[in-house]
Enzyme design. Structure first.
Site, PDB file in Angstrom:
ATOM      1  N   ASP A 100      15.694  45.691  47.480  1.00  0.00           N
ATOM      2  CA  ASP A 100      16.558  45.007  46.506  1.00  0.00           C
ATOM      3  C   ASP A 100      17.315  43.824  47.106  1.00  0.00           C
ATOM      4  O   ASP A 100      17.895  43.025  46.368  1.00  0.00           O
ATOM      5  CB  ASP A 100      17.574  45.991  45.924  1.00  0.00           C
ATOM      6  CG  ASP A 100      16.928  47.032  45.025  1.00  0.00           C
ATOM      7  OD1 ASP A 100      15.817  46.772  44.525  1.00  0.00           O
ATOM      8  OD2 ASP A 100      17.524  48.105  44.837  1.00  0.00           O
TER       9      ASP A 100
ATOM     10  N   ARG B 259      18.465  47.982  40.612  1.00  0.00           N
ATOM     11  CA  ARG B 259      19.404  48.780  39.821  1.00  0.00           C
ATOM     12  C   ARG B 259      20.686  48.008  39.522  1.00  0.00           C
ATOM     13  O   ARG B 259      21.142  47.935  38.390  1.00  0.00           O
ATOM     14  CB  ARG B 259      19.751  50.067  40.577  1.00  0.00           C
ATOM     15  CG  ARG B 259      20.803  50.923  39.922  1.00  0.00           C
ATOM     16  CD  ARG B 259      21.157  52.112  40.784  1.00  0.00           C
ATOM     17  NE  ARG B 259      20.024  52.990  40.957  1.00  0.00           N
ATOM     18  CZ  ARG B 259      19.684  53.935  40.080  1.00  0.00           C
ATOM     19  NH1 ARG B 259      20.402  54.097  38.984  1.00  0.00           N
ATOM     20  NH2 ARG B 259      18.648  54.698  40.291  1.00  0.00           N
TER      21      ARG B 259
END
Length: 341
Positions: free
Chosen positions: A127, A171
């Site tokens: 990420d 996320r």
């Protein structure tokens, strides 16, 4: 020194390259001995070890996953977890630990350092959301996989005159969506940092379709519609208290089709992004992180994490790395909106 090493959290291309670099330099330059803890923090918690010598790391540079295994175990959520780790580390004759992981794994490393254990961290997350480092390894690989997937779904979307929603990982931070969306020529990019207007997204899709373009919407898994922050979450939590997300791509594809009448399909890339071998960039970055991490342990510079600043590998406090997430700033989204619709 006898050094333990573990990999925690989601698997990530480049983990084996770090392990190889740590062991190779640690043995050949510093004369240290290594023990692998299996399955993340579950290893020191339960005393799960494996040998980690030069022969064990030969030929793993380009391999995906991790030869040590991984898990999302949180020892601080288990009664007596700290004491069990202390006992197992002592029984294994370990002088220091190298923890390779993301926010959660390194958060545990920070707490263990505060509790008197010698730990050095290596940043890992596809990420790219760890503070104090410009890039984390695995991110480049994930972006390349996502970009190739976007290229491939575009040709089938064009053939069938459809819109397509591609969901990528992310996320709380939309770095993969942003970079793969730009590289793949997406017509809309949605990130967790900014809630989106469903009607505006539908309008962009209509605009594309009206000029003969098959629209591609790239969305991070954590992107949410305005006022819909709770609608796509499930009741399931992981060991670190994170909600499991319910699938933004499927929901958004249905909404676009209802509002525009355009046939819209969704593709969730999921674990494809973290599987397989690392790119050349990630192999180099992982190797450099490993080389510098073992130097930090040799210097007994505990409570630190190796990081990339520009082209240099530096050491930063674990507290600085795990204090706040590195998210996509508004100006990065503003500069690409010219391509939307």
């Amino acid at each position: 020194m006898r050094i333990g090493m573990l990999t925690g959290g989601g698997d990530c291309p480049g983990l084996n390259a770090v392990i190889r670099a740590v062991v190779t330099k640690g043995v050949q330059v510093h004369g240290h001995e290594f023990v692998g803890f299996r399955d993340g923090w579950k290893g020191p918690l339960e005393g799960l070890t494996r040998p980690l010598g030069l022969a064990d790391v030969a030929g793993i540079l380009d391999h995906g996953g991790t030869i040590l295994g991984s898990s999302r175990t949180n020892p601080y959520s288990i009664n007596g977890g700290l004491d069990r780790i202390r006992t197992n580390i002592q029984n294994a004759g370990i002088d220091a630990l190298i923890a390779i992981g993301g926010e959660d794994t390194l958060g545990v490393a920070k707490k263990l350092t505060d509790d008197g254990l010698g730990v050095v961290g290596v940043p890992k997350t596809i990420d790219n959301d760890l503070s104090a480092t410009d890039y984390t390894f695995g991110f480049d690989t994930a972006v390349m996989i996502a970009t190739e997937s976007i290229d491939r779904v575009r040709t089938t979307a064009e053939s069938h005159h459809r819109a397509l929603v591609v969901e990528v990982m992310g996320r709380h931070a939309g770095w993969i969506a942003l970079h793969s969306g730009i590289a793949g020529g997406a017509n809309v990019i949605l990130v967790p940092e900014r809630e989106f207007d469903v009607e505006q997204v539908a309008g962009w899709v209509r605009t594309c379709f009206d000029r003969g373009v098959a629209p591609i919407v790239v969305t991070a898994e954590g992107a949410l519609p305005i006022g819909g922050a709770e609608s796509l979450k499930t009741d399931s939590l992981d060991a670190f208290g994170h909600s499991r997300l319910g699938g933004i791509a499927n929901w958004l594809a249905d909404e676009i089709e209802k509002r525009t009448g355009i046939e819209t399909r969704s593709v969730v890339l999921g674990h494809l992004q973290r599987g397989g071998g690392p790119t050349a960039f990630d192999r180099v970055l992982s190797t450099r992180f490993g080389l510098h991490a073992v130097d930090a342990v040799h210097d007994k510079d505990f409570g630190m994490m190796v990081a990339l600043h520009g082209t240099d590998i530096v050491r930063v406090p674990l507290a600085e790395a795990t204090g706040t997430l590195k998210t996509v700033p508004p100006e990065r989204m503003s500069e690409v909106e010219v391509f939307f619709g």
